[in-house]
Design a protein around this motif. Structure first.
Motif, PDB file in Angstrom:
ATOM      1  N   LEU A 262       0.816  -1.210   0.000  1.00 51.80           N
ATOM      2  CA  LEU A 262       0.000   0.000   0.000  1.00 51.80           C
ATOM      3  C   LEU A 262       0.853   1.265   0.000  1.00 51.80           C
ATOM      4  N   VAL A 263       2.122   1.112   0.323  1.00 51.19           N
ATOM      5  CA  VAL A 263       3.114   2.183   0.203  1.00 51.19           C
ATOM      6  C   VAL A 263       4.403   1.541  -0.308  1.00 51.19           C
ATOM      7  N   HIS A 264       5.344   2.380  -0.697  1.00 55.83           N
ATOM      8  CA  HIS A 264       6.652   1.865  -1.110  1.00 55.83           C
ATOM      9  C   HIS A 264       7.713   2.805  -0.529  1.00 55.83           C
ATOM     10  N   ALA A 265       8.473   3.486  -1.372  1.00 59.79           N
ATOM     11  CA  ALA A 265       9.448   4.444  -0.839  1.00 59.79           C
ATOM     12  C   ALA A 265       8.756   5.668  -0.243  1.00 59.79           C
ATOM     13  N   TYR A 266       7.511   5.901  -0.655  1.00 62.65           N
ATOM     14  CA  TYR A 266       6.797   7.105  -0.248  1.00 62.65           C
ATOM     15  C   TYR A 266       5.516   6.749   0.491  1.00 62.65           C
ATOM     16  N   GLY A 267       5.128   7.624   1.390  1.00 61.80           N
ATOM     17  CA  GLY A 267       3.939   7.428   2.199  1.00 61.80           C
ATOM     18  C   GLY A 267       4.259   7.672   3.662  1.00 61.80           C
ATOM     19  N   HIS A 268       3.218   7.923   4.450  1.00 65.15           N
ATOM     20  CA  HIS A 268       3.406   8.145   5.886  1.00 65.15           C
ATOM     21  C   HIS A 268       2.081   7.955   6.593  1.00 65.15           C
ATOM     22  N   CYS A 269       2.159   7.682   7.879  1.00 66.97           N
ATOM     23  CA  CYS A 269       0.943   7.527   8.682  1.00 66.97           C
ATOM     24  C   CYS A 269       1.154   8.218  10.018  1.00 66.97           C
ATOM     25  N   SER A 270       0.047   8.593  10.637  1.00 64.27           N
ATOM     26  CA  SER A 270       0.128   9.301  11.911  1.00 64.27           C
ATOM     27  C   SER A 270      -1.036   8.919  12.804  1.00 64.27           C
ATOM     28  N   ALA A 271      -0.892   9.222  14.084  1.00 64.34           N
ATOM     29  CA  ALA A 271      -1.957   8.986  15.063  1.00 64.34           C
ATOM     30  C   ALA A 271      -2.011  10.174  16.005  1.00 64.34           C
ATOM     31  N   ARG A 272      -3.220  10.594  16.322  1.00 63.60           N
ATOM     32  CA  ARG A 272      -3.381  11.741  17.216  1.00 63.60           C
ATOM     33  C   ARG A 272      -2.973  11.374  18.644  1.00 63.60           C
ATOM     34  N   ILE A 273      -2.267  12.290  19.301  1.00 62.58           N
ATOM     35  CA  ILE A 273      -1.916  12.145  20.720  1.00 62.58           C
ATOM     36  C   ILE A 273      -2.959  12.840  21.584  1.00 62.58           C
ATOM     37  N   ASP A 274      -3.249  14.095  21.228  1.00 61.48           N
ATOM     38  CA  ASP A 274      -4.255  14.891  21.935  1.00 61.48           C
ATOM     39  C   ASP A 274      -4.728  15.989  20.988  1.00 61.48           C
ATOM     40  N   ALA A 275      -5.442  16.958  21.504  1.00 59.75           N
ATOM     41  CA  ALA A 275      -6.005  18.004  20.652  1.00 59.75           C
ATOM     42  C   ALA A 275      -4.941  18.827  19.937  1.00 59.75           C
ATOM     43  N   GLU A 276      -3.731  18.863  20.489  1.00 61.69           N
ATOM     44  CA  GLU A 276      -2.698  19.753  19.964  1.00 61.69           C
ATOM     45  C   GLU A 276      -1.519  19.041  19.311  1.00 61.69           C
ATOM     46  N   HIS A 277      -1.473  17.711  19.393  1.00 60.60           N
ATOM     47  CA  HIS A 277      -0.292  16.996  18.897  1.00 60.60           C
ATOM     48  C   HIS A 277      -0.683  15.683  18.239  1.00 60.60           C
ATOM     49  N   PHE A 278       0.155  15.252  17.298  1.00 57.95           N
ATOM     50  CA  PHE A 278       0.024  13.907  16.741  1.00 57.95           C
ATOM     51  C   PHE A 278       1.409  13.327  16.514  1.00 57.95           C
ATOM     52  N   LEU A 279       1.451  12.019  16.325  1.00 64.90           N
ATOM     53  CA  LEU A 279       2.715  11.310  16.123  1.00 64.90           C
ATOM     54  C   LEU A 279       2.762  10.799  14.694  1.00 64.90           C
ATOM     55  N   VAL A 280       3.804  11.164  13.954  1.00 65.60           N
ATOM     56  CA  VAL A 280       3.963  10.685  12.583  1.00 65.60           C
ATOM     57  C   VAL A 280       5.146   9.732  12.520  1.00 65.60           C
ATOM     58  N   CYS A 281       5.059   8.737  11.659  1.00 63.34           N
ATOM     59  CA  CYS A 281       6.122   7.732  11.550  1.00 63.34           C
ATOM     60  C   CYS A 281       7.425   8.369  11.066  1.00 63.34           C
ATOM     61  N   ALA A 282       8.508   7.639  11.239  1.00 61.96           N
ATOM     62  CA  ALA A 282       9.824   8.111  10.806  1.00 61.96           C
ATOM     63  C   ALA A 282       9.809   8.436   9.319  1.00 61.96           C
ATOM     64  N   SER A 283      10.607   9.433   8.920  1.00 60.68           N
ATOM     65  CA  SER A 283      10.607   9.940   7.543  1.00 60.68           C
ATOM     66  C   SER A 283      11.505   9.104   6.639  1.00 60.68           C
ATOM     67  N   ARG A 284      11.088   7.873   6.435  1.00 58.55           N
ATOM     68  CA  ARG A 284      11.794   7.007   5.499  1.00 58.55           C
ATOM     69  C   ARG A 284      10.843   5.924   5.015  1.00 58.55           C
ATOM     70  N   PRO A 285      11.236   5.074   4.040  1.00 62.98           N
ATOM     71  CA  PRO A 285      10.308   4.055   3.546  1.00 62.98           C
ATOM     72  C   PRO A 285       9.680   3.275   4.696  1.00 62.98           C
ATOM     73  N   MET A 286       8.347   3.216   4.706  1.00 61.20           N
ATOM     74  CA  MET A 286       7.636   2.715   5.875  1.00 61.20           C
ATOM     75  C   MET A 286       7.941   1.251   6.182  1.00 61.20           C
ATOM     76  N   GLY A 287       8.139   0.459   5.148  1.00 60.86           N
ATOM     77  CA  GLY A 287       8.455  -0.946   5.369  1.00 60.86           C
ATOM     78  C   GLY A 287       9.823  -1.173   5.970  1.00 60.86           C
ATOM     79  N   LEU A 288      10.665  -0.147   5.950  1.00 63.47           N
ATOM     80  CA  LEU A 288      12.031  -0.264   6.477  1.00 63.47           C
ATOM     81  C   LEU A 288      12.173   0.308   7.877  1.00 63.47           C
ATOM     82  N   ILE A 289      11.104   0.832   8.443  1.00 67.88           N
ATOM     83  CA  ILE A 289      11.177   1.383   9.796  1.00 67.88           C
ATOM     84  C   ILE A 289      11.456   0.260  10.783  1.00 67.88           C
TER      85      ILE A 289
END
Length: 233
Positions: A28-55
């Motif tokens: 569903l992704v390859h070298a490009y793509g990213h995902c995130s999850a909300r922490i609270d109303a003011e912040h969210f967490l995004v995955c590391a900035s590299r190919p998602m399968g290699l994290i």
């Protein structure tokens, strides 16, 4: 940050890593793509900035403010996440993906129709962003979030998709559902069956798009099977 908050963030870090690797593992992704999850109303967490399968296991994502400049090293298109979180407090996760069949349909300015069970989860419709350019500025990201509106999914012409949902699990599963709906659409078009293929009615979609029976949990289990950090929360 309290000890409890620290533990919660660690759990979320692991879940985001698992989500990223699952999206990569299932194409569903390859070298490009990213995902995130909300922490609270003011912040969210995004995955590391590299190919998602290699994290890697234990590799941290980045905490990002819902409003304001992106932290150093965070990909420019994460502004899309910011703009969605700003507008929709019910959204708990955003996935930016590059599914093969979604990409193909998007080049024709088409989105999959709700023809089967997985497609029924998009009864509110799938938005189309009719521009193949990367979105690395606030203005474009804001316009895309407006185009998404209250929907769960948006197809970007020749540039993949964005899915937003109330949880990380659901956002990942809906990304898989979106690609399967696009796969079916492509096969129907290839077989010349567009006229004969039935599109589910609004009432059929409402009845079929259930979360009962651990529907989302079972697909999450399937998508994350074999992950090096898979364990009970």
């Amino acid at each position: 940050m309290s000890a409890r908050d620290s533990v919660s963030l660690q759990v979320l870090q692991r879940q985001v890593r698992m989500a990223a690797r699952a999206l990569g593992r299932h194409g569903l992704v390859h070298a490009y793509g990213h995902c995130s999850a909300r922490i609270d109303a003011e912040h969210f967490l995004v995955c590391a900035s590299r190919p998602m399968g290699l994290i890697a296991a234990g590799e941290s994502g980045t905490v990002v403010p819902v409003s304001g400049p992106l932290p150093e090293g965070v990909l420019g298109e994460v502004r899309i996440h910011q703009q969605i979180y700003q507008r929709r407090p019910e959204i708990g996760s955003v996935v930016r993906s590059m599914p093969r069949n979604v990409m193909t349909l998007g080049t024709a300015r088409r989105v999959p129709k709700p023809r089967h069970g997985f497609g029924s989860y998009f009864t509110s419709g799938i938005a189309l962003w009719d521009d193949p350019q990367l979105l690395r500025g606030d203005e474009g990201a804001s316009a895309l979030a407006e185009q998404l509106g209250a929907r769960h999914a948006l197809v970007m012409r020749g540039n993949g998709a964005v899915v937003a949902a109330d949880s990380l699990m659901r956002a990942v599963v809906l990304t898989w559902y979106l690609e399967d709906a696009a796969r079916l659409e492509m096969e129907i078009l290839a077989a010349g069956l567009e006229e004969e293929s039935v599109v589910l009615s609004e009432s059929e979609c409402a009845q079929r798009a259930t979360s009962a029976g651990l529907i989302f949990e079972r697909m999450w289990q399937y998508l994350t099977a074999g992950d090096p950090e898979s364990q009970p929360d």
